[in-house]
Write a protein that holds these residues in place. Structure first.
Motif, PDB file in Angstrom:
ATOM      1  N   UNK A  78       0.812  -1.204   0.000  1.00 12.50           N
ATOM      2  CA  UNK A  78       0.000   0.000   0.000  1.00 12.50           C
ATOM      3  C   UNK A  78       0.853   1.263   0.000  1.00 12.50           C
ATOM      4  N   UNK A  79       2.101   1.179   0.517  1.00  8.48           N
ATOM      5  CA  UNK A  79       2.984   2.337   0.639  1.00  8.48           C
ATOM      6  C   UNK A  79       4.369   2.014   0.072  1.00  8.48           C
ATOM      7  N   UNK A  80       4.512   1.804  -1.227  1.00  9.69           N
ATOM      8  CA  UNK A  80       5.801   1.378  -1.772  1.00  9.69           C
ATOM      9  C   UNK A  80       6.907   2.428  -1.643  1.00  9.69           C
ATOM     10  N   UNK A  81       6.597   3.701  -1.784  1.00 10.12           N
ATOM     11  CA  UNK A  81       7.638   4.732  -1.706  1.00 10.12           C
ATOM     12  C   UNK A  81       8.144   4.858  -0.269  1.00 10.12           C
TER      13      UNK A  81
ATOM     14  N   UNK B 121       8.023   2.563   1.973  1.00 12.86           N
ATOM     15  CA  UNK B 121       8.755   1.326   2.255  1.00 12.86           C
ATOM     16  C   UNK B 121      10.176   1.408   1.709  1.00 12.86           C
ATOM     17  N   UNK B 122      10.330   1.905   0.493  1.00 12.36           N
ATOM     18  CA  UNK B 122      11.670   2.030  -0.101  1.00 12.36           C
ATOM     19  C   UNK B 122      12.543   2.968   0.728  1.00 12.36           C
ATOM     20  N   UNK B 123      11.972   4.089   1.188  1.00 13.41           N
ATOM     21  CA  UNK B 123      12.740   5.027   2.016  1.00 13.41           C
ATOM     22  C   UNK B 123      13.164   4.369   3.325  1.00 13.41           C
ATOM     23  N   UNK B 124      12.255   3.633   3.971  1.00 15.74           N
ATOM     24  CA  UNK B 124      12.590   2.960   5.222  1.00 15.74           C
ATOM     25  C   UNK B 124      13.639   1.871   5.024  1.00 15.74           C
ATOM     26  N   UNK B 125      13.572   1.151   3.908  1.00 11.67           N
ATOM     27  CA  UNK B 125      14.588   0.127   3.629  1.00 11.67           C
ATOM     28  C   UNK B 125      15.958   0.778   3.446  1.00 11.67           C
ATOM     29  N   UNK B 126      16.021   1.855   2.703  1.00 16.54           N
ATOM     30  CA  UNK B 126      17.296   2.542   2.515  1.00 16.54           C
ATOM     31  C   UNK B 126      17.827   3.095   3.841  1.00 16.54           C
ATOM     32  N   UNK B 127      16.941   3.637   4.668  1.00 17.33           N
ATOM     33  CA  UNK B 127      17.343   4.112   5.983  1.00 17.33           C
ATOM     34  C   UNK B 127      17.891   2.958   6.820  1.00 17.33           C
ATOM     35  N   UNK B 128      17.215   1.804   6.778  1.00 18.80           N
ATOM     36  CA  UNK B 128      17.668   0.631   7.523  1.00 18.80           C
ATOM     37  C   UNK B 128      19.027   0.143   7.058  1.00 18.80           C
ATOM     38  N   UNK B 129      19.244   0.131   5.736  1.00 20.63           N
ATOM     39  CA  UNK B 129      20.558  -0.291   5.204  1.00 20.63           C
ATOM     40  C   UNK B 129      21.646   0.662   5.679  1.00 20.63           C
ATOM     41  N   UNK B 130      21.370   1.952   5.649  1.00 20.12           N
ATOM     42  CA  UNK B 130      22.356   2.920   6.130  1.00 20.12           C
ATOM     43  C   UNK B 130      22.621   2.771   7.620  1.00 20.12           C
ATOM     44  N   UNK B 131      21.584   2.528   8.407  1.00 24.59           N
ATOM     45  CA  UNK B 131      21.750   2.361   9.849  1.00 24.59           C
ATOM     46  C   UNK B 131      22.580   1.118  10.172  1.00 24.59           C
TER      47      UNK B 131
END
Length: 130
Positions: A34-37, A39-49
């Motif tokens: 329902x929220x792909x954009x 989700x993508x931002x949170x995944x990138x944030x998680x990878x950086x963290x």
């Protein structure tokens, strides 16, 4: 009329579920779908963290392994308890058969030679064979 099929892949088409109201409910799509954009931002944030704090992976892996070991031990304990209960039930059934004079009470799950014991009475139910 309230349309409860807005998440349906067939939205806008007429089908029997929409016209008869038989209780058919289309499952709601998952949050990432329902929220792909977002989700993508949170995944990138998680990878950086995780890139900045790699020790978190070790902690998560240790917790995951600990949970797996605990669940495996609990499953083994449950299986042992179930086997013990099965044996108890079988022993109780054999004891009851012995008290009723049935051959199952003496020989258990191993049948005797024909004619060695008298046949059980018609009103005696055959005991538990677990």
């Amino acid at each position: 009329m309230n349309n409860q099929f807005h998440n349906s892949p067939n939205y806008g088409t007429i089908n029997i579920h929409q016209t008869t109201h038989v209780g058919y409910v289309v499952p709601q799509r998952s949050w990432p779908r329902r929220h792909p954009i977002l989700t993508a931002i949170l995944v990138l944030f998680g990878i950086g963290f995780i890139g900045a704090n790699p020790w978190i992976l070790i902690v998560v892996a240790a917790v995951w392994i600990g949970i797996k070991v605990y669940r495996n031990q609990e499953a083994k304990k449950l299986a042992a308890r179930q086997e013990q209960q099965r044996l108890i039930d079988s022993a109780n059934a054999q004891n009851q058969a012995y008290l009723n004079g049935h051959q199952f009470g003496t020989h258990g799950h191993f049948p005797t030679q024909p004619g060695q014991y008298p046949a059980p009475q018609p009103n005696q139910p055959y005991p538990f064979q677990g």
